[in-house]
Design an enzyme around this catalytic site. Sequence first.
Site, PDB file in Angstrom:
ATOM      1  N   ASP A 103      -3.368  -0.161  10.287  1.00 34.20           N
ATOM      2  CA  ASP A 103      -4.412   0.769  10.727  1.00 34.20           C
ATOM      3  C   ASP A 103      -5.681   0.503   9.924  1.00 34.20           C
ATOM      4  OD1 ASP A 103      -3.951   1.737   8.213  1.00 34.20           O
ATOM      5  OD2 ASP A 103      -3.060   3.622   8.847  1.00 34.20           O
ATOM      6  N   GLU A 113       0.838  -1.192   0.000  1.00 36.07           N
ATOM      7  CA  GLU A 113       0.000   0.000   0.000  1.00 36.07           C
ATOM      8  C   GLU A 113       0.878   1.249   0.000  1.00 36.07           C
ATOM      9  OE1 GLU A 113      -1.665   0.534   3.814  1.00 36.07           O
ATOM     10  OE2 GLU A 113      -2.632   2.418   3.319  1.00 36.07           O
ATOM     11  N   ASP A 146      -0.512  -1.050   6.036  1.00 39.03           N
ATOM     12  CA  ASP A 146      -0.293  -0.513   7.378  1.00 39.03           C
ATOM     13  C   ASP A 146      -1.242  -1.164   8.373  1.00 39.03           C
ATOM     14  OD1 ASP A 146       1.737   1.157   6.711  1.00 39.03           O
ATOM     15  OD2 ASP A 146       0.443   2.874   6.274  1.00 39.03           O
ATOM     16  N   ASP A 206      -7.133   2.082   7.445  1.00 38.97           N
ATOM     17  CA  ASP A 206      -7.032   2.140   5.985  1.00 38.97           C
ATOM     18  C   ASP A 206      -6.324   0.916   5.427  1.00 38.97           C
ATOM     19  OD1 ASP A 206      -8.378   4.468   5.784  1.00 38.97           O
ATOM     20  OD2 ASP A 206      -6.588   5.739   5.837  1.00 38.97           O
TER      21      ASP A 206
END
Length: 639
Positions: free
Chosen positions: A506, A427, A504, A508
Amino acid sequence: MAKTVYDASSITVLEGLEAVRRRPGMYIGSVSTRGLNHLIYEIVDNAVDEHLAGFCDTIHVTLEADGSATIQDNGRGIPVGMHEKGVSAERLVFTTLHAGGKFDDSAYKTSGGLHGVGSSVVNALSTYLTVQVKNGGFIYEDRYERGNPMVELKDGLLPVVGKAKGTGTKINFLPDDTIFDKIRFKEDEIKSRMHETAYLNPALTIIFEDKRKEEAEQVTYHEPDGIIGFIRDMNKSTETVCDVIYFKGENEGISVEGAFQYMNEFHENVLGFCNNIYNSEGGTHLTGFKAAFTNIINSYARELNILKEKDTNFTGADVRNGMTAVISIKHPDPRFEGQTKTKLDNQDASKVVSKVTSDELVRYFDRNLETLKNIIGCAEKAAKIRKTEEKAKTNMLSKQKFSFDSNGKLANCESKDASKCEIFIVEGDSAGGSAKSARNRAFQAILPIRGKILNVEKASIDKVLANAEIKTMINAFGCGFSEGYGNDFDISKLRYDKIIIMADADVDGAHISTLLLTLFYRFMPELIYEGHVYIAMPPLYKAMPARGKEEYLYDDNALERYRKRHKGPFTLQRYKGLGEMDASQLWETTLNPETRILKLVEIEDARMASEVTEMLMGSDVPPRKAFIYEHATDAELDV
Ligand code: TTJ
């Protein structure tokens, strides 16, 4: 300490259970959480069999605070009296492999595939297992440890431990932590399976309880509308094109029940069950249904002159465009094949389902012409798109096939030996850049993906294929893609043994992973079934002590453990994203096969996946974020 009690027949018995402990995977598929949950299903299936025999209407499934599981029914109770072999029948059920059938007078055994392996397998893989049977005013009890009986029988009979009214069976067991990777049951998957069982057995009530939480959770599953309710609930947040259509019939000792409905969507979701067990790889019941259904719709379309003489027939995928369906059969002797032994293999099932489907649906459509026309409308839409796409597809893919390094931003690896190669889907451009310099270019390829890729669940295939990043990915993998419109997918052409999603830690990142998984699930499911898809687990923290070695910590639990373990001061670096790591850190934590942590992606079952996708892709954003986040931290580690 209780001593192990042996009797004449127990030597061979224990050898059998010892084999289960030596090779647990052969009996329950795996020692991952999936195998762990199977222990519960195995026991519950016995109670469901008792329900099918007509003697039990309520099953309690409880995850106890101490980590054990309790399954209780109000059936006739496992026979506790003397069996011909000189021990209580209950003993044989729990110590003999595949004993289930002998005491089971129901016509349809839930055996087959990973299921129905027998309560003895659960017993063998449990630190302890207690059986209580209520019958004739008394409660009888037996107890085992790692499969070994711990109770001395008197004249082959079980001891009475109390008095009670009614009849029933109660099993309590704790999975063996020396066998399973982890012994915490996953409540979401168990609840989903219990709900499914309730849909398939409309007269049954299943009460699920999770007492491990601070505030115990209780859910009651009772679905008097059966598979009609199942379809209704699966489609509850989508626009539908017609009512749920239901049919059933019986032939050659096989009973068939089906229900389906059309949605305003571009995909199909057809689920097959045999003897109440979900068949994630489908099989002959679905082949029979699909073949008959395609035939029926084409004949009607010609009869109604919707298909003209010059027109070609609708394809199977055309007529199932937007369909949600459940086909549930009862077969006296089911056989399974396939990667996970969940594909029904009996040829007679195909024949019978096909016949019942034709007979019943012709009867139905003759009387419901409007519904039929709506359904044919869905097929026409699909056929139109298919024809445009067939052109688009040849144009796009033929031009770009194998245009490797020049294709998007793929940094390919040097080796062409697929069994050694890995591709990281990363990403973000900056993380992609670090990954490119950090990797071992001999066998690691990097494909950076910008932002959010298309939401494939909502998009039709032309949009999906038009997306540059998806095109690059399909080309890089080398095996094409499969969709209802002809199956061009060929896994033998796969160029990478491991496809590793690197996002990541998180919300997203979790969202991107979910989108990618949905894409693989819909267009390249074999990648997941054959265990090629992984999620990289980058660390969340780096702990740098004043003295001693630096350590990467992969989640908050690890941090907590570190705090307990580590005396003295340390500084803590929190990684907000992959982009914050330099190349050597990235290599060490995420790329290096010796030190990284990967999570192998498994498809638990099609319904769960489609439910999750539905929820994730639906319009209600807040619960969706919460869900992704919870599961983002909930990965199973697989070093
Ligand atoms: C067998 O034939 C005589 C009457 O009872 C039949 C029987 O086995 N009933 C039965 C078994 N009811 N419930 C079970 C059972 C329930 C659980 C939760 C677990 C197991 C292994 C069996």
